[in-house]
Design a protein around this motif. Structure first.
Motif, PDB file in Angstrom:
ATOM      1  N   LYS A 166       0.835  -1.193   0.000  1.00 53.75           N
ATOM      2  CA  LYS A 166       0.000   0.000   0.000  1.00 53.75           C
ATOM      3  C   LYS A 166       0.876   1.253   0.000  1.00 53.75           C
ATOM      4  O   LYS A 166       2.020   1.238   0.476  1.00 53.75           O
ATOM      5  CB  LYS A 166      -0.897   0.031   1.245  1.00 53.75           C
ATOM      6  CG  LYS A 166      -1.930  -1.083   1.299  1.00 53.75           C
ATOM      7  CD  LYS A 166      -3.143  -0.772   0.429  1.00 53.75           C
ATOM      8  CE  LYS A 166      -4.264  -1.760   0.667  1.00 53.75           C
ATOM      9  NZ  LYS A 166      -5.487  -1.402  -0.062  1.00 53.75           N
ATOM     10  N   VAL A 167       0.284   2.364  -0.498  1.00 51.33           N
ATOM     11  CA  VAL A 167       0.998   3.642  -0.519  1.00 51.33           C
ATOM     12  C   VAL A 167       0.096   4.725   0.058  1.00 51.33           C
ATOM     13  O   VAL A 167      -1.098   4.791  -0.252  1.00 51.33           O
ATOM     14  CB  VAL A 167       1.411   4.040  -1.955  1.00 51.33           C
ATOM     15  CG1 VAL A 167       2.120   5.398  -1.954  1.00 51.33           C
ATOM     16  CG2 VAL A 167       2.306   2.974  -2.576  1.00 51.33           C
ATOM     17  N   PHE A 168       0.683   5.544   0.909  1.00 50.78           N
ATOM     18  CA  PHE A 168       0.029   6.764   1.375  1.00 50.78           C
ATOM     19  C   PHE A 168       0.844   7.940   0.857  1.00 50.78           C
ATOM     20  O   PHE A 168       2.055   7.994   1.072  1.00 50.78           O
ATOM     21  CB  PHE A 168      -0.036   6.807   2.901  1.00 50.78           C
ATOM     22  CG  PHE A 168      -0.569   8.114   3.432  1.00 50.78           C
ATOM     23  CD1 PHE A 168      -1.932   8.322   3.554  1.00 50.78           C
ATOM     24  CD2 PHE A 168       0.287   9.144   3.783  1.00 50.78           C
ATOM     25  CE1 PHE A 168      -2.431   9.523   4.014  1.00 50.78           C
ATOM     26  CE2 PHE A 168      -0.199  10.359   4.245  1.00 50.78           C
ATOM     27  CZ  PHE A 168      -1.563  10.555   4.362  1.00 50.78           C
ATOM     28  N   PHE A 169       0.210   8.885   0.162  1.00 53.07           N
ATOM     29  CA  PHE A 169       0.923  10.032  -0.386  1.00 53.07           C
ATOM     30  C   PHE A 169       0.802  11.243   0.537  1.00 53.07           C
ATOM     31  O   PHE A 169      -0.257  11.494   1.133  1.00 53.07           O
ATOM     32  CB  PHE A 169       0.399  10.390  -1.775  1.00 53.07           C
ATOM     33  CG  PHE A 169       0.837   9.425  -2.842  1.00 53.07           C
ATOM     34  CD1 PHE A 169       2.182   9.321  -3.189  1.00 53.07           C
ATOM     35  CD2 PHE A 169      -0.084   8.618  -3.483  1.00 53.07           C
ATOM     36  CE1 PHE A 169       2.590   8.416  -4.160  1.00 53.07           C
ATOM     37  CE2 PHE A 169       0.317   7.722  -4.466  1.00 53.07           C
ATOM     38  CZ  PHE A 169       1.668   7.613  -4.796  1.00 53.07           C
ATOM     39  N   ASP A 206       9.166  -2.752   7.045  1.00 54.55           N
ATOM     40  CA  ASP A 206       7.706  -2.744   7.112  1.00 54.55           C
ATOM     41  C   ASP A 206       7.135  -1.482   6.484  1.00 54.55           C
ATOM     42  O   ASP A 206       5.987  -1.482   6.024  1.00 54.55           O
ATOM     43  CB  ASP A 206       7.253  -2.839   8.568  1.00 54.55           C
ATOM     44  CG  ASP A 206       7.719  -4.122   9.216  1.00 54.55           C
ATOM     45  OD1 ASP A 206       7.309  -5.202   8.746  1.00 54.55           O
ATOM     46  OD2 ASP A 206       8.511  -4.042  10.174  1.00 54.55           O
ATOM     47  N   MET A 207       7.920  -0.415   6.509  1.00 53.76           N
ATOM     48  CA  MET A 207       7.542   0.831   5.843  1.00 53.76           C
ATOM     49  C   MET A 207       8.776   1.444   5.207  1.00 53.76           C
ATOM     50  O   MET A 207       9.879   1.363   5.763  1.00 53.76           O
ATOM     51  CB  MET A 207       6.928   1.841   6.830  1.00 53.76           C
ATOM     52  CG  MET A 207       5.501   1.580   7.223  1.00 53.76           C
ATOM     53  SD  MET A 207       4.800   2.969   8.169  1.00 53.76           S
ATOM     54  CE  MET A 207       4.868   2.291   9.827  1.00 53.76           C
ATOM     55  N   VAL A 208       8.585   2.065   4.061  1.00 55.00           N
ATOM     56  CA  VAL A 208       9.645   2.810   3.370  1.00 55.00           C
ATOM     57  C   VAL A 208       9.124   4.219   3.101  1.00 55.00           C
ATOM     58  O   VAL A 208       8.006   4.388   2.593  1.00 55.00           O
ATOM     59  CB  VAL A 208      10.044   2.128   2.039  1.00 55.00           C
ATOM     60  CG1 VAL A 208      10.949   3.044   1.213  1.00 55.00           C
ATOM     61  CG2 VAL A 208      10.742   0.802   2.305  1.00 55.00           C
ATOM     62  N   LEU A 209       9.932   5.218   3.432  1.00 51.46           N
ATOM     63  CA  LEU A 209       9.547   6.614   3.242  1.00 51.46           C
ATOM     64  C   LEU A 209      10.334   7.208   2.090  1.00 51.46           C
ATOM     65  O   LEU A 209      11.565   7.097   2.044  1.00 51.46           O
ATOM     66  CB  LEU A 209       9.822   7.416   4.517  1.00 51.46           C
ATOM     67  CG  LEU A 209       9.356   6.783   5.836  1.00 51.46           C
ATOM     68  CD1 LEU A 209       9.629   7.728   6.994  1.00 51.46           C
ATOM     69  CD2 LEU A 209       7.887   6.400   5.769  1.00 51.46           C
ATOM     70  N   ALA A 242       5.888   9.930   0.071  1.00 53.66           N
ATOM     71  CA  ALA A 242       5.158   8.663  -0.002  1.00 53.66           C
ATOM     72  C   ALA A 242       5.578   7.749   1.140  1.00 53.66           C
ATOM     73  O   ALA A 242       6.764   7.686   1.490  1.00 53.66           O
ATOM     74  CB  ALA A 242       5.409   7.970  -1.339  1.00 53.66           C
ATOM     75  N   VAL A 243       4.594   7.068   1.705  1.00 50.73           N
ATOM     76  CA  VAL A 243       4.835   6.002   2.682  1.00 50.73           C
ATOM     77  C   VAL A 243       4.399   4.705   2.025  1.00 50.73           C
ATOM     78  O   VAL A 243       3.220   4.527   1.701  1.00 50.73           O
ATOM     79  CB  VAL A 243       4.031   6.227   3.976  1.00 50.73           C
ATOM     80  CG1 VAL A 243       4.300   5.094   4.969  1.00 50.73           C
ATOM     81  CG2 VAL A 243       4.351   7.576   4.596  1.00 50.73           C
ATOM     82  N   LEU A 244       5.346   3.810   1.806  1.00 47.74           N
ATOM     83  CA  LEU A 244       5.053   2.480   1.284  1.00 47.74           C
ATOM     84  C   LEU A 244       5.007   1.540   2.477  1.00 47.74           C
ATOM     85  O   LEU A 244       5.926   1.532   3.306  1.00 47.74           O
ATOM     86  CB  LEU A 244       6.130   2.032   0.298  1.00 47.74           C
ATOM     87  CG  LEU A 244       6.099   2.589  -1.130  1.00 47.74           C
ATOM     88  CD1 LEU A 244       6.166   4.109  -1.150  1.00 47.74           C
ATOM     89  CD2 LEU A 244       7.227   1.999  -1.956  1.00 47.74           C
TER      90      LEU A 244
END
Length: 463
Positions: free
Chosen positions: A119-122, A261-264, A278-280
């Motif tokens: 998932k991605v949060f922008f 677990d998350m990539v910024l 973006a937060v992946l």
């Protein structure tokens, strides 16, 4: 109705000579004073690729690239064409009660590069991405603790600032976010001690630290990921500066075979035109935040997913692939590091060259010879890290190379050139560093005269 005839290029040209006065009056006067003091107020007029041009038409090689924003160089034609196509299309931008097609495309293409995330949060910036990661980690785990590393830099909004280990930035802005624990970078024992409390939501770390270009040991990132998994803590890789090919891989963590677990991401994702972050993340994390219809907008940002930002991100990924810039960063970076490293034995003030790809730190240190030691001590007594300005200023004034110190009070120059630099550019860098470093070993000499001027300025400032 008569429409205004706005020619911004004409406006720029008409007011360019007033830029310093306007900034001193309406914006940051102290920045204007700094630029004038060190001779950087040359009035840049144009940027093309890795080059900047001042008001006299002189060409500079940009090794700062807007703090890593211009991975593709300035004003890349594909970026410009993509943004223009969005403006010409009359798209229904930021409807809010709708979903964005371009955001879906960019998310899809980012996750193709990081297939273990879902998932991605922008967001609008790197700092906003850090803030989102803090909220997601706490919301998903039900824990409050956040762990960061000493010498870290994660941004200047309050949550991100709380994870930025630098009193120069934090001073005067407390109290900061509670529940933050700082451990030494590369210290797995210290990390396990705090994670073993099982109160930590996330460990947030830069794979290579931007402040100082500090490198992880081969064991640190894999070990940290394993500890996080053991104790139920989320492993968050802040790739805001290191990602998007900067280190010769799409993500820096790939050098150590780590799957966070998350990539910024941010900076280079913008193509240098439209801010974006973006937060992946894993679906299991995302679904705990947006877990019901009434929480569909529990976190967001008004301008996130705007069409221009999404177009800039899509175009950036296309250019990275088409021009093979990730591979170019690996090749050029290795060549440049080798060339600079070969200088170390010949100069007692030059301590180490380190980095990955085109993220390179050139570190200086105290000399052994008595004459140089006396001059070094004079500078460092006035202002720690002042010696490095004796390298960056003549690189700029005499060799037309724009560089930066890697952090307040440090003795390291950080090189973050566009990934488009050429073999000739690398020769330019090597030749210029060699000359300036050689000159710094001549006492008395022009460089140390500059040092006396900087000391006098520092003394007047403190008085």
């Amino acid at each position: 109705m008569n429409q205004p005839n706005l020619d911004l290029a004409e406006m720029f040209a008409a007011r360019e000579s007033q830029r310093s006065n306007m900034h001193a009056r309406h914006l940051n006067e102290q920045l204007v004073r700094v630029l004038k003091t060190i001779g950087y107020d040359v009035g840049f007029q144009k940027g093309v690729g890795q080059y900047l041009y001042d008001r006299d038409g002189a060409r500079y090689l940009d090794l700062l690239s807007g703090f890593g924003v211009f991975a593709l160089g300035r004003n890349h034609p594909v970026l410009r064409k993509s943004l223009q196509s969005v403006l010409d299309a009359d798209l229904p931008n930021l409807v809010q009660l709708d979903v964005s097609t371009l955001a879906g495309i960019l998310a899809e293409r980012l996750l193709e590069q990081v297939p273990y995330l879902d998932k991605v949060f922008f967001a609008n910036s790197g700092a906003e991405s850090v803030e989102a990661a803090i909220k997601f980690a706490r919301g998903a785990t039900g824990r409050n603790g956040i762990v960061n590393c000493d010498h870290s830099y994660h941004g200047l909004t309050y949550g991100a600032l709380s994870l930025t280990d630098d009193q120069n930035f934090q001073g005067g802005f407390g109290p900061l976010l509670p529940g933050v624990t700082t451990i030494p970078f590369n210290d797995l024992a210290a990390l396990e001690k705090v994670l073993s409390t099982r109160e930590v939501a996330a460990f947030i770390v830069e794979p290579i630290q931007g402040k100082g270009v500090n490198m992880p040991t081969d064991e640190f990132l894999p070990g940290a990921a394993a500890l996080c998994k053991r104790y139920g803590t989320l492993f968050v890789a802040d790739e805001i500066q290191t990602g998007m090919g900067r280190t010769g891989r799409f993500l820096a963590v790939e050098h150590w075979n780590v799957e966070p677990d998350m990539v910024l991401l941010s900076k280079a994702l913008s193509g240098g035109h439209v801010p974006v972050g973006a937060v992946l993340t894993r679906k299991s994390i995302f679904d705990k935040i947006f877990n019901r219809m009434d929480r569909a907008v529990v976190h967001g940002s008004t301008f996130a997913k705007n069409d221009l930002a999404m177009a800039a991100g899509i175009a950036t990924l296309e250019v990275l692939k088409a021009e093979k810039l990730v591979e170019a960063a690996a090749k050029r970076g290795a060549e440049l590091r080798l060339a600079l490293t070969r200088m170390v034995p010949g100069y007692e003030l030059l301590k180490e060259v380190r980095g990955k790809g085109l993220m390179i730190g050139v570190e200086f240190g105290p000399p052994k010879s008595l004459r140089l030691k006396a001059s070094w001590t004079m500078l460092e007594s006035a202002n720690k890290g002042l010696f490095v300005q004796l390298i960056t200023v003549p690189l700029f004034k005499d060799h037309k190379i724009l560089t930066q110190v890697a952090g307040h009070g440090l003795h390291t120059i950080k090189l973050l050139p566009p990934l488009t630099i050429t073999e000739d550019d690398c020769a330019w860098i090597e030749r210029s560093f060699d000359q300036v470093i050689a000159d710094s070993h001549k006492v008395p000499g022009a460089i140390w005269s500059l040092g006396k001027t900087l000391v006098d300025n520092a003394m007047r400032k403190s008085a």
